[in-house]
Design a protein around this motif. Sequence first.
Motif, short mmCIF file in Angstrom:
data_model
loop_
_atom_site.label_atom_id
_atom_site.label_comp_id
_atom_site.label_asym_id
_atom_site.label_seq_id
_atom_site.Cartn_x
_atom_site.Cartn_y
_atom_site.Cartn_z
N GLU A 185 0.84 -1.11 0.17
CA GLU A 185 -0.05 0.02 -0.14
C GLU A 185 0.91 1.14 -0.02
OE1 GLU A 185 -3.92 1.57 2.31
OE2 GLU A 185 -2.82 0.05 3.26
N SER A 186 1.84 1.31 0.79
CA SER A 186 2.85 2.44 0.81
C SER A 186 3.50 2.74 -0.47
CB SER A 186 3.74 2.39 1.89
OG SER A 186 3.18 2.19 3.16
N TYR A 187 3.90 1.66 -1.15
CA TYR A 187 4.66 1.54 -2.21
C TYR A 187 3.74 2.04 -3.38
CZ TYR A 187 7.28 0.01 -6.56
OH TYR A 187 7.84 -0.15 -7.85
N TRP A 188 2.55 1.85 -3.71
CA TRP A 188 1.67 2.37 -4.58
C TRP A 188 1.16 3.73 -4.29
CZ3 TRP A 188 2.59 -0.02 -8.51
CH2 TRP A 188 2.73 -1.42 -8.36
N GLN A 189 1.17 3.98 -2.93
CA GLN A 189 0.82 5.65 -2.36
C GLN A 189 1.90 6.29 -3.00
OE1 GLN A 189 -0.07 5.19 1.60
NE2 GLN A 189 -2.38 4.94 1.39
N GLN A 190 3.19 6.06 -2.75
CA GLN A 190 4.39 6.87 -3.40
C GLN A 190 4.14 6.94 -4.96
OE1 GLN A 190 8.44 5.84 -1.86
NE2 GLN A 190 7.35 4.27 -0.93
N TRP A 191 3.83 6.17 -5.56
CA TRP A 191 3.74 6.16 -7.04
C TRP A 191 2.56 7.31 -7.34
CZ3 TRP A 191 6.99 6.02 -10.54
CH2 TRP A 191 8.11 4.96 -10.75
N ALA A 192 1.41 7.06 -6.83
CA ALA A 192 0.15 8.01 -6.64
C ALA A 192 0.65 9.49 -6.34
CB ALA A 192 -0.88 7.66 -5.99
N GLU A 193 1.42 9.43 -5.38
CA GLU A 193 1.85 10.78 -4.84
C GLU A 193 2.89 11.75 -5.86
OE1 GLU A 193 3.37 10.59 -0.81
OE2 GLU A 193 1.89 9.91 -0.23
N ARG A 194 3.71 10.62 -6.30
CA ARG A 194 4.86 11.38 -7.58
C ARG A 194 4.24 11.94 -8.77
NH1 ARG A 194 6.63 10.11 -3.38
NH2 ARG A 194 8.90 9.26 -2.82
N LEU A 195 3.08 11.30 -9.04
CA LEU A 195 2.40 11.76 -10.03
C LEU A 195 1.12 12.43 -9.86
CD1 LEU A 195 2.78 8.43 -12.35
CD2 LEU A 195 4.31 10.33 -12.24
N SER A 196 0.69 13.02 -8.70
CA SER A 196 -0.52 13.64 -8.33
C SER A 196 -0.70 14.93 -9.05
CB SER A 196 -0.62 13.82 -6.64
OG SER A 196 0.52 14.85 -6.45
N ASP A 197 0.29 15.50 -9.39
CA ASP A 197 0.30 16.78 -10.19
C ASP A 197 -0.21 16.63 -11.74
OD1 ASP A 197 1.32 17.91 -8.09
OD2 ASP A 197 3.32 18.12 -8.75
N TYR A 198 -0.45 15.37 -12.02
CA TYR A 198 -0.76 15.17 -13.38
C TYR A 198 -2.26 14.35 -13.66
CZ TYR A 198 4.19 16.06 -13.57
OH TYR A 198 5.29 16.57 -13.51
N ALA A 199 -2.84 14.93 -12.46
CA ALA A 199 -4.47 14.36 -12.42
C ALA A 199 -4.91 12.98 -12.75
CB ALA A 199 -5.30 15.74 -13.19
N LEU A 200 -4.10 12.14 -12.47
CA LEU A 200 -4.51 10.68 -12.82
C LEU A 200 -5.71 10.46 -11.81
CD1 LEU A 200 -1.24 9.04 -13.24
CD2 LEU A 200 -2.95 9.48 -14.93
N PRO A 201 -6.75 9.82 -12.47
CA PRO A 201 -8.06 9.41 -11.68
C PRO A 201 -7.41 7.85 -10.89
CG PRO A 201 -8.60 9.34 -13.64
CD PRO A 201 -7.15 10.15 -13.65
N ASP A 202 -7.82 7.55 -9.70
CA ASP A 202 -7.42 6.31 -9.14
C ASP A 202 -7.75 5.10 -10.22
OD1 ASP A 202 -6.60 7.51 -6.73
OD2 ASP A 202 -8.49 7.06 -5.97
N LYS A 203 -8.80 5.27 -10.82
CA LYS A 203 -9.07 4.01 -11.53
C LYS A 203 -8.11 3.78 -12.83
CE LYS A 203 -11.95 6.59 -15.05
NZ LYS A 203 -13.51 6.41 -15.89
N VAL A 204 -7.22 4.67 -13.06
CA VAL A 204 -6.10 4.70 -14.27
C VAL A 204 -5.28 3.31 -13.63
CG1 VAL A 204 -4.14 5.59 -15.05
CG2 VAL A 204 -6.26 6.72 -15.27
#
Length: 182
Positions: free
Chosen positions: A85-104
Amino acid sequence: MKSSISPSSHGRTSLGFTLMELLAVITIIAILASIAFVINSGVRKKAERVQCCENLKSLHMALRSYLIDHKHWPQVNPEFGSQEESYWQQWAERLSDYALPDKVWMCPTHKRVTKDEFLRYSSYHPMTFDRKSIMTPHRWGNMPWVLEIGDNHGNGPLLIMADGRIQASESFEKPFTTLEKR
């Protein structure tokens, strides 16, 4: 003198279906329903694969944008590899500025095919490149940028390469250049 012959004995006039006619109609309906089910199943699988490819393209664009903006590949802490969970949250945080919805982050086929708890955070795994320069992920020309976890569509997991090309890992070969035949 009246005839003693009833009208039904001369010609048969029936308002209902015979058993054979009824069985023939039921058989035809069953065949049509099975054909429709097979066609619908194939259409659903193709639509899920298309959506998976779109997810990979969205991840690729976010990674490419990060690379351009920051002049290096996004970094995640490899120690969190065991803490999914922490690993995927890191990726999501790194790319958060690019407006990726969770479903992607989740392949639509994954929801239907797998019951594995291991794959509940993401169906895709971005590769970890070093932070040396903007060209680092391009130097590894035959290394995918993002790969699908599991073979959800057949023919191997899907990969998206540095040039944006999507392919199944079963057909994973060195990338072609503009000089090679496609």
